[in-house]
Write an enzyme that holds these catalytic residues in place. Structure first.
Site, PDB file in Angstrom:
ATOM      1  CB  THR A 189       1.882   0.622  12.661  1.00  8.20           C
ATOM      2  OG1 THR A 189       2.620   1.270  11.633  1.00  8.20           O
ATOM      3  CG2 THR A 189       0.857  -0.311  12.055  1.00  8.20           C
ATOM      4  NE  ARG A 217       7.430   1.540   2.847  1.00  6.25           N
ATOM      5  CZ  ARG A 217       6.886   1.147   4.000  1.00  6.25           C
ATOM      6  NH1 ARG A 217       5.765   1.686   4.424  1.00  6.25           N
ATOM      7  NH2 ARG A 217       7.458   0.203   4.720  1.00  6.25           N
ATOM      8  N   GLY A 269       8.189  -2.674   7.126  1.00  2.00           N
ATOM      9  CA  GLY A 269       7.239  -3.366   6.265  1.00  2.00           C
ATOM     10  C   GLY A 269       7.856  -4.185   5.154  1.00  2.00           C
TER      11      GLY A 269
HETATM   12  N1  ASP Z   1       4.761  -1.712   9.088  1.00  2.00           N
HETATM   13  C1  ASP Z   1       4.560  -0.321   8.760  1.00  2.00           C
HETATM   14  C2  ASP Z   1       5.028  -0.073   7.354  1.00  2.00           C
HETATM   15  O1  ASP Z   1       6.083  -0.570   7.004  1.00  2.00           O
HETATM   16  C3  ASP Z   1       5.244   0.620   9.684  1.00  2.00           C
HETATM   17  C4  ASP Z   1       5.145   0.321  11.134  1.00  2.00           C
HETATM   18  O2  ASP Z   1       4.612  -0.699  11.544  1.00  2.00           O
HETATM   19  O3  ASP Z   1       5.603   1.155  11.910  1.00  2.00           O
HETATM   20  O4  ASP Z   1       4.395   0.673   6.653  1.00  2.00           O
END
Ligand code: ASP
Length: 347
Positions: free
Chosen positions: A214, A242, A267
């Site tokens: 991310t 999701r 997340g």
């Molecule tokens: N936080 C993001 C999510 O849960 C994933 C990530 O940060 O890698 O969608």
């Protein structure tokens, strides 16, 4: 609220270059956190991530040094990272278990607490620009799915076929995850390039890394405005529509005067703890930035079993904190040199 004592303490962390006064602008960037251990990345891959983080910091710095807004800097840098297949945002995003890329993004401005967010978009090349358009050109804060796509079309934002986001290694990683979950591997998307062999070792690593990647940017411009933004493809083989923390204001992204945060990690935990806003609240109500980060990331998030990290601007100073082995990250302040790091024992 100006907290010079906090700022001085933050600068002692060595994240920002040593300066007596608040820098006139600053930026901090992440490219995801996870089990990124020294020796696990080959030299070429490590160099490529470092270069991408460095270039992102320099690009943001050019905008901010020229008097550009934090909003423009955050959007511009995230757009570049969304185009970079190394990161789990835009092209290179992870796949759902149905074999699609569903993208989430958000942006927030501190001074007026204006915010925009989008979730589960499948055809918008730059979800961060759509999040900005939601903030600036709609009466809403969050749009999702088909409605968000039609708003993007109305706004004249660039739209692409979902297959534009396709990368072989993310596809292979999703296929492995689907098999592990006892789900059928979905058909390869129409228009995807010819299948090519992927490096199984690299896939193992990506899975151990939790496939984070991310991207997020927090910037403070010369007027003192702070803006935070985050963009992601979410988690590999996600199901049932999701949505993670990244497009949720307060969880994955937050900004208020003196404080801005972008998060990356599992997340579900970041939503339950309202991580981004929580850190700013602790900071605003008396903790130093360092204490707030430790309390939320090292104690509360870790205690709940979640993993990941955040980048933060506290007054003028860039900071970060993560409970994983590494986080792709960079910072730059006016008059300083970019600080780029990956592993936990750096900077
Ligand atoms: N936080 C993001 C999510 O849960 C994933 C990530 O940060 O890698 O969608």
């Amino acid at each position: 609220m100006i907290r010079t004592l906090t700022l001085a303490a933050s600068l002692c962390l060595g994240v920002a270059s040593a300066q007596e006064a608040e820098p006139s602008w600053s930026v901090v960037i992440h490219g995801g956190a996870g089990v990124i251990e020294r020796g696990a990345l080959d030299a070429q891959t490590e160099a490529a991530y470092r270069a991408a983080m460095n270039d992102a910091a320099v690009a943001a710095g050019e905008i901010l040094a020229a008097g550009g807004s934090a909003l423009d800097a955050v959007e511009a840098v995230i757009r570049v990272l969304e185009d970079d297949p190394k990161f789990n945002a835009g092209r290179g995003a992870v796949f759902t278990s149905e074999g699609r890329n569903e993208l989430d993004a958000s942006i927030m401005r501190a001074s007026d607490r204006q915010a925009g967010a989008v979730s589960s978009v499948t055809t918008v090349r730059h979800p961060i620009s759509l999040a900005r358009a939601v903030m600036e050109d709609s009466p809403h804060v969050m749009l999702s799915g088909a409605g968000a796509e039609s708003f993007a079309a109305e706004q004249g934002l660039e739209q692409v076929d979902n297959v534009y986001f396709f990368t072989e290694r993310r596809w292979a990683s999703m296929a492995r995850a689907a098999i592990r979950m006892g789900l059928p591997v979905p058909p390869r998307p129409e228009g995807a390039p010819q299948a090519e062999p992927v490096n199984e070792g690299a896939l193992d690593l990506m899975e151990r890394e939790h496939a984070f990647g991310t991207v997020g940017v927090v910037a403070r411009d010369q007027s003192g405005e702070i803006v935070a933004g985050t963009s992601t493809g979410g988690t590999t083989a996600k199901r049932w529509g999701r949505v993670g923390d990244s497009p949720i204001i307060g969880a994955g992204t937050y900004a208020e005067p003196g404080c801005g945060i972008s998060a990356t990690g599992t997340g579900e935990y970041f939503i339950r703890l309202n991580i981004a806003a929580r850190i700013c609240t602790y900071f605003e109500t008396g903790m130093s930035a360092d204490e707030a980060l430790d309390a939320v990331i090292m104690d509360e998030l870790t205690g709940l079993g979640g993993d990941g990290g955040v980048i933060m601007i506290a007054d003028g100073a860039p900071l970060w904190r993560f409970n994983t082995a590494g986080m792709y990250r960079a910072s730059l302040v006016a008059g300083g040199d970019p600080v780029v790091a990956i592993f936990g024992d750096e900077e």
